[in-house]
Design a protein around this motif. Structure first.
Motif, PDB file in Angstrom:
ATOM      1  N   ALA A 510      15.313  60.779  30.211  1.00 36.85           N
ATOM      2  CA  ALA A 510      15.720  62.019  29.538  1.00 36.85           C
ATOM      3  C   ALA A 510      15.803  63.162  30.544  1.00 36.85           C
ATOM      4  O   ALA A 510      16.778  63.927  30.570  1.00 36.85           O
ATOM      5  CB  ALA A 510      14.737  62.351  28.425  1.00 36.85           C
ATOM      6  N   ARG A 511      14.775  63.283  31.388  1.00 32.80           N
ATOM      7  CA  ARG A 511      14.777  64.352  32.382  1.00 32.80           C
ATOM      8  C   ARG A 511      15.955  64.217  33.341  1.00 32.80           C
ATOM      9  O   ARG A 511      16.607  65.212  33.700  1.00 32.80           O
ATOM     10  CB  ARG A 511      13.464  64.341  33.156  1.00 32.80           C
ATOM     11  CG  ARG A 511      12.287  64.924  32.396  1.00 32.80           C
ATOM     12  CD  ARG A 511      11.013  64.894  33.217  1.00 32.80           C
ATOM     13  NE  ARG A 511      11.106  65.700  34.428  1.00 32.80           N
ATOM     14  CZ  ARG A 511      10.101  65.899  35.274  1.00 32.80           C
ATOM     15  NH1 ARG A 511       8.924  65.335  35.036  1.00 32.80           N
ATOM     16  NH2 ARG A 511      10.259  66.641  36.344  1.00 32.80           N
ATOM     17  N   GLU A 512      16.264  62.998  33.742  1.00 32.61           N
ATOM     18  CA  GLU A 512      17.384  62.782  34.659  1.00 32.61           C
ATOM     19  C   GLU A 512      18.702  63.231  34.033  1.00 32.61           C
ATOM     20  O   GLU A 512      19.533  63.879  34.678  1.00 32.61           O
ATOM     21  CB  GLU A 512      17.450  61.303  35.041  1.00 32.61           C
ATOM     22  CG  GLU A 512      18.516  60.995  36.079  1.00 32.61           C
ATOM     23  CD  GLU A 512      18.540  59.528  36.465  1.00 32.61           C
ATOM     24  OE1 GLU A 512      19.530  59.103  37.097  1.00 32.61           O
ATOM     25  OE2 GLU A 512      17.573  58.808  36.136  1.00 32.61           O
ATOM     26  N   LEU A 531      13.922  70.536  29.236  1.00 32.81           N
ATOM     27  CA  LEU A 531      13.251  70.083  30.448  1.00 32.81           C
ATOM     28  C   LEU A 531      11.812  70.574  30.509  1.00 32.81           C
ATOM     29  O   LEU A 531      10.906  69.826  30.905  1.00 32.81           O
ATOM     30  CB  LEU A 531      14.037  70.557  31.674  1.00 32.81           C
ATOM     31  CG  LEU A 531      15.267  69.713  32.029  1.00 32.81           C
ATOM     32  CD1 LEU A 531      16.172  70.447  33.000  1.00 32.81           C
ATOM     33  CD2 LEU A 531      14.845  68.368  32.600  1.00 32.81           C
ATOM     34  N   ALA A 532      11.584  71.826  30.113  1.00 33.10           N
ATOM     35  CA  ALA A 532      10.219  72.354  30.112  1.00 33.10           C
ATOM     36  C   ALA A 532       9.332  71.561  29.162  1.00 33.10           C
ATOM     37  O   ALA A 532       8.178  71.234  29.482  1.00 33.10           O
ATOM     38  CB  ALA A 532      10.230  73.828  29.720  1.00 33.10           C
ATOM     39  N   THR A 533       9.872  71.224  27.995  1.00 35.79           N
ATOM     40  CA  THR A 533       9.105  70.452  27.012  1.00 35.79           C
ATOM     41  C   THR A 533       8.781  69.055  27.543  1.00 35.79           C
ATOM     42  O   THR A 533       7.655  68.569  27.400  1.00 35.79           O
ATOM     43  CB  THR A 533       9.898  70.339  25.697  1.00 35.79           C
ATOM     44  OG1 THR A 533      10.185  71.647  25.205  1.00 35.79           O
ATOM     45  CG2 THR A 533       9.116  69.576  24.648  1.00 35.79           C
ATOM     46  N   ALA A 534       9.776  68.417  28.167  1.00 37.77           N
ATOM     47  CA  ALA A 534       9.561  67.072  28.696  1.00 37.77           C
ATOM     48  C   ALA A 534       8.512  67.070  29.808  1.00 37.77           C
ATOM     49  O   ALA A 534       7.651  66.181  29.878  1.00 37.77           O
ATOM     50  CB  ALA A 534      10.878  66.501  29.211  1.00 37.77           C
ATOM     51  N   LEU A 542       3.709  71.625  37.178  1.00 38.81           N
ATOM     52  CA  LEU A 542       4.370  72.509  38.129  1.00 38.81           C
ATOM     53  C   LEU A 542       5.866  72.599  37.849  1.00 38.81           C
ATOM     54  O   LEU A 542       6.438  73.702  37.829  1.00 38.81           O
ATOM     55  CB  LEU A 542       4.123  72.015  39.563  1.00 38.81           C
ATOM     56  CG  LEU A 542       4.323  73.044  40.684  1.00 38.81           C
ATOM     57  CD1 LEU A 542       3.417  74.245  40.485  1.00 38.81           C
ATOM     58  CD2 LEU A 542       4.086  72.395  42.040  1.00 38.81           C
ATOM     59  N   ALA A 543       6.502  71.458  37.625  1.00 38.39           N
ATOM     60  CA  ALA A 543       7.927  71.465  37.285  1.00 38.39           C
ATOM     61  C   ALA A 543       8.148  72.145  35.936  1.00 38.39           C
ATOM     62  O   ALA A 543       9.110  72.911  35.764  1.00 38.39           O
ATOM     63  CB  ALA A 543       8.465  70.032  37.248  1.00 38.39           C
ATOM     64  N   GLY A 544       7.256  71.883  34.976  1.00 38.00           N
ATOM     65  CA  GLY A 544       7.371  72.528  33.676  1.00 38.00           C
ATOM     66  C   GLY A 544       7.312  74.035  33.792  1.00 38.00           C
ATOM     67  O   GLY A 544       8.077  74.761  33.151  1.00 38.00           O
ATOM     68  N   LEU A 545       6.400  74.545  34.634  1.00 36.42           N
ATOM     69  CA  LEU A 545       6.280  75.991  34.837  1.00 36.42           C
ATOM     70  C   LEU A 545       7.553  76.569  35.440  1.00 36.42           C
ATOM     71  O   LEU A 545       7.996  77.661  35.059  1.00 36.42           O
ATOM     72  CB  LEU A 545       5.082  76.284  35.735  1.00 36.42           C
ATOM     73  CG  LEU A 545       4.793  77.755  36.025  1.00 36.42           C
ATOM     74  CD1 LEU A 545       4.489  78.515  34.733  1.00 36.42           C
ATOM     75  CD2 LEU A 545       3.642  77.885  37.014  1.00 36.42           C
TER      76      LEU A 545
END
Length: 624
Positions: A510-512, A531-534, A542-545
């Motif tokens: 999903a992220r990809e 993307l933030a939710t995933a 860190l990626a979510g932030l």
């Protein structure tokens, strides 16, 4: 001999059992296929392999935007322009306060079910809408005021209001309802407290205003001047007028073809599309590849721009309807079916004027008799003239239906039933749940785009349900993958593919997919949100932030995202910043219990006792 007979008997039984098992297995395969497809015969047992979707993606050119504005049209068409100024479409949106305000600004307060007080105030610098909460002692806990920039709606039924926050439009929870002459909670707010945070998408404004300025790089974002032309003007139905004006101001005007569109001269599908562009509100709408909501121009077919999905007439079993379901109702009528496509919106409605209230019954009766002059009403003349019908065809055949999606509103039943009482049991059936592509049998979309539209609509339904089966995945993932090969720059398909993976708990895939969508549209709020939710769900804090910060840089007005940022910061050990984000969340929505409780508990754990105590006291006053 007896032993041999017994042996043969045993062998026969085994053979019979084997044959029976084979038959049962074949029947199971057959039945599973029959239940899925309704097909019988060899194909039910041996389905044909799926055919790969093929096609060529060609981005259409941006449509002409050589507008001149309705004032330029009025110079030559003064009589029509003057008549049109009395039409509701002429006052369907605008800045507020305005010259044609119909609201009552003397009785401006009401209390919602949960105790929230809503108030309208007319100040020297504009109109403000307030949400107020008081504690048990009557003391104000908060009074949040939002300045209103625009109204949406002609005032015939009512008005809704927009707050402009740097090009992002948000709906006020307060609306004006003309039928009851009072302020009340806005449509869609009844069971959800969206406060001042409900986003108004581009297409809502596009259908209520004549011409708007949108940011080409950001979805649902406006640039100044947001409303280039407030009223739905001449060019919404006749097309951009610059070449028409230039032609008729030139010395040899009669020697050239006039580029202006007269809907009356169009084929039925293109003529009706002029009205349908705003008056056909389906269950869901997808834009075609490379298209945007504001690309429609008079003369286009509806499916040149959109794939619109509908489900039934919009009339529910309780005899209530959606507020805007005229088109699907009309197309279910016997009148429409027997007209061969000739019946349309302008068969009954003059787009340039509306009849006065005292003349409306006679006006619409005349329109009916244009087709029914030989076989008029079967009732005796005295019954036709008697109250409450008073010679009104629509009183008996097109009665008012209450709208279930907008309070204090009603709509004329456009199904044109011959005998309301006799047909009501048949007509007022539960609303269908399955959606179908509007007018699919006549669509000119290429096959790959039809498959794309169907897949996007189905994914949206699955996303609403929060679940996708393995069969959904087996059917949809290959289709979406085929579409991404045909149109690798189609962000909508990448988003849908990511949603499909996410529903099947495949977060990495999903992220990809969503990252590919984001590369195409770097400022897409929807993709950043997904993307933030995933990332949050998978523990990639860190990626979510990073995605949350990118989202908040575009839209800092959603409390949920500040709270999500607080959670991610806390996981990363950045407690002070986490508390600051949580405070921003409860500032934007003081009534968010979950965010307030998180702030109280986290502040206590981090040694911020005074901060924890202060918010605990506010929570007590809000909810005790």
């Amino acid at each position: 001999m007896a032993s041999s007979d017994r042996s043969l008997s045993s062998t026969g039984r085994l053979a019979l059992l084997a044959a029976t098992a084979l038959l049962i297995a074949m029947f199971a395969v057959f039945w599973a296929k029959f239940r899925t497809t309704g097909e019988m015969g060899p194909a039910a047992i041996a389905p044909a392999p799926r055919q790969k979707i093929v096609g060529t993606a060609v981005k259409p050119p941006k449509p002409a935007a050589d507008y001149v504005g309705s004032e330029a049209c009025a110079a030559c068409h003064a009589a029509i322009a003057e008549s049109y100024q009395k039409h509701p479409m002429y006052r369907s949106a605008g800045s507020t306060p305005g010259a044609d305000d119909v609201e009552d600004f003397t009785h401006v307060e009401f209390t919602f079910d949960d105790g929230r007080i809503y108030r309208v105030s007319k100040e020297d610098d504009g109109i403000y809408h307030h949400e107020i909460r008081r504690d048990q002692n009557g003391e104000v806990i908060y009074d949040e005021a939002a300045k209103i920039a625009y109204f949406i709606g002609s005032g015939t039924r009512g008005k809704t209001y927009a707050i402009d926050r740097d090009g992002l439009f948000f709906e006020s929870p307060i609306s004006w309802f003309t039928s009851t002459q009072k302020w009340d909670i806005s449509p869609g707010y009844g069971h959800r407290h969206l406060r001042f945070g409900r986003r108004i998408p581009n297409h809502c404004v596009l259908c209520h205003a004549g011409r708007v300025s949108t940011d080409p790089e950001r979805e649902n974002t406006f640039i100044e001047p947001a409303l280039v032309e407030s009223a739905i003007g001449c060019e919404r139905c006749h097309g951009p007028g610059r070449r028409h004006v230039e032609l008729h101001t030139a010395s040899r005007a009669k020697d050239a073809d006039d580029p202006i569109i007269n809907p009356a001269n169009l084929s039925a599908d293109r003529r009706e599309a002029v009205c349908y562009q705003c008056h056909l509100i389906g269950k869901m709408t997808t834009t075609r590849y490379g298209r945007h909501f504001d690309d429609f121009r008079p003369g286009d077919r509806l499916d040149d721009i959109w794939g619109i999905f509908v489900a039934g007439s919009g009339v529910r079993g309780d005899q209530k309807t959606k507020a805007v379901s005229h088109v699907v109702q009309m197309r279910e009528s016997v009148c429409y079916e027997k007209s061969g496509g000739r019946l349309g919106c302008v068969s009954c409605h003059d787009p340039h004027s509306v009849p006065a209230k005292a003349e409306a019954d006679a006006y619409y009766r005349g329109r009916c008799l244009e087709c029914h002059s030989e076989r008029g009403c079967s009732l005796p003349a005295e019954r036709q003239a008697a109250a409450p019908a008073n010679n009104s065809c629509i009183h008996c055949h097109m009665p008012r239906l209450s709208a279930h999606d907008i309070a204090h509103a009603s709509q004329t039943d456009h199904r044109v039933l011959r005998d309301i009482e006799a047909e009501s049991g048949m007509q007022y059936l539960p609303e269908p749940t399955d959606v179908v592509l509007f007018d699919r049998e006549h669509t000119t979309m290429p096959k790959w785009e039809i498959e794309r539209a169907l897949a996007l609509a189905r994914i949206r339904r699955l996303e609403e349900s929060g679940y996708a089966s393995s069969q959904d995945a087996e059917e949809l993932e290959p289709i979406l993958n085929d579409i991404t090969e045909i149109a690798p720059d189609d962000a909508e398909t990448w988003i849908a593919l990511g949603v499909m993976y996410n529903l099947r708990q495949n977060l990495s895939a999903a992220r990809e997919a969503w990252q590919k969508a984001l590369a195409i549209q770097p400022q897409s709020e929807r993709t950043l949100d997904l993307l933030a939710t995933a990332c949050q769900k998978s523990g990639d804090n860190l990626a979510g932030l990073e995605y949350v910060d990118r989202f908040l840089a575009i839209n800092p007005w959603r409390p949920h995202d500040h709270m999500r940022r607080a959670t991610l910061l806390a996981r990363l050990g950045r407690s002070r910043q986490a508390l600051e984000s949580a405070e921003m969340a409860v500032e934007l929505d003081p009534t968010d219990r979950t965010a307030r409780r998180w702030l109280i508990d986290t502040a206590k754990l981090q040694g911020a006792a005074e901060l924890s105590r202060r918010h605990a006291e506010l929570m007590r006053r809000l909810f005790d």
